[in-house]
Enzyme design. Structure first.
Site, PDB file in Angstrom:
ATOM      1  N   TYR A 120       0.834  -1.215   0.000  1.00 47.04           N
ATOM      2  CA  TYR A 120       0.000   0.000   0.000  1.00 47.04           C
ATOM      3  C   TYR A 120       0.861   1.254   0.000  1.00 47.04           C
ATOM      4  O   TYR A 120       0.638   2.183  -0.796  1.00 47.04           O
ATOM      5  CB  TYR A 120      -0.926  -0.028   1.219  1.00 47.04           C
ATOM      6  CG  TYR A 120      -1.571   1.294   1.526  1.00 47.04           C
ATOM      7  CD1 TYR A 120      -2.597   1.795   0.728  1.00 47.04           C
ATOM      8  CD2 TYR A 120      -1.162   2.050   2.623  1.00 47.04           C
ATOM      9  CE1 TYR A 120      -3.191   3.022   1.008  1.00 47.04           C
ATOM     10  CE2 TYR A 120      -1.755   3.263   2.920  1.00 47.04           C
ATOM     11  CZ  TYR A 120      -2.765   3.740   2.113  1.00 47.04           C
ATOM     12  OH  TYR A 120      -3.352   4.959   2.392  1.00 47.04           O
ATOM     13  N   LEU A 121       1.856   1.293   0.867  1.00 49.85           N
ATOM     14  CA  LEU A 121       2.708   2.483   0.978  1.00 49.85           C
ATOM     15  C   LEU A 121       3.525   2.706  -0.293  1.00 49.85           C
ATOM     16  O   LEU A 121       3.770   3.850  -0.688  1.00 49.85           O
ATOM     17  CB  LEU A 121       3.625   2.369   2.194  1.00 49.85           C
ATOM     18  CG  LEU A 121       2.919   2.384   3.556  1.00 49.85           C
ATOM     19  CD1 LEU A 121       3.907   2.088   4.681  1.00 49.85           C
ATOM     20  CD2 LEU A 121       2.228   3.738   3.799  1.00 49.85           C
TER      21      LEU A 121
END
Length: 209
Positions: A120-121
């Site tokens: 996600y990051l």
């Protein structure tokens, strides 16, 4: 009145952004929707809508729009196509229609993706970097962990906070709206957590030295 396109308007934070924009004297929200039930939800509130799907084509969504808030997210279900590529598609549309400012909801940790949220990051980092080189005027807002507590209207804000923490979605939404000002955090990214400084004051005072 400046028209503000909100991507992710149906999400928990996005709905708060829409409500805040409705209460301002100089912004008019435009909610990006994908279907008729979403459209009805906003039209019942008197909120203008535009149809667009971040996983497909959004080139029509920025016509007549002054500024954009990207508050969309897949909730971990499709981070590549929504959080990353969806953001890029909207950035491209914004460039085409010469949007005055693009405010990106990112996340703390997007500058150094690691840990269990690494995928996600990394998607957020890729979207942030794409915005950074787009030529658009932008602000990138990176909150800590989001919670549903009542907003306090007070935050801690720095380019890099070097600490973990939480922040209510209401205060994130308020920060996004305050960042629409063209001169606020111009072409900068910053991190926010719950703190002691009034949101408007913190955002206006932010300068990267």
């Amino acid at each position: 009145m400046e028209k503000i396109l909100v991507a992710g308007a149906t999400g928990t934070t996005g709905k708060k952004v829409i409500n805040l924009l409705k209460d301002t004297d100089h912004y008019t929200p435009v909610a990006m929707v994908r279907n008729e039930s979403q459209e009805k939800q906003f039209k019942d509130q008197g909120v203008e809508t535009v149809w667009g799907d971040l996983t497909k084509d959004v080139s029509n969504t920025t016509k007549g729009i002054h500024k954009v808030i990207f508050a969309a997210g897949s909730g971990g279900k499709d981070v590549h196509n929504v959080d990353q590529e969806g953001a890029k598609r909207l950035i491209d549309a914004s460039k085409k229609d010469r949007i005055e400012k693009f405010v990106m909801l990112s996340s703390m940790g997007a500058d150094n993706p690691q840990g269990e949220l690494k995928e996600y990051l990394q998607a957020k980092q890729n979207a942030d970097q794409y915005l950074d080189i787009s030529g658009l005027t932008f602000s990138i807002v990176r909150p800590g962990a989001l919670n549903n507590n009542e907003g306090l209207g007070k935050i801690k804000l720095q380019h890099k906070l070097n600490e973990q923490g939480e922040i209510p979605r209401w205060d994130v939404a308020r920060t996004l709206v305050k960042s629409l000002d063209t001169n606020v955090a111009k072409n900068q990214a910053f991190e926010i957590l719950t703190g002691e400084t009034n949101i408007e004051e913190a955002v206006q005072a932010f300068q990267v030295v």
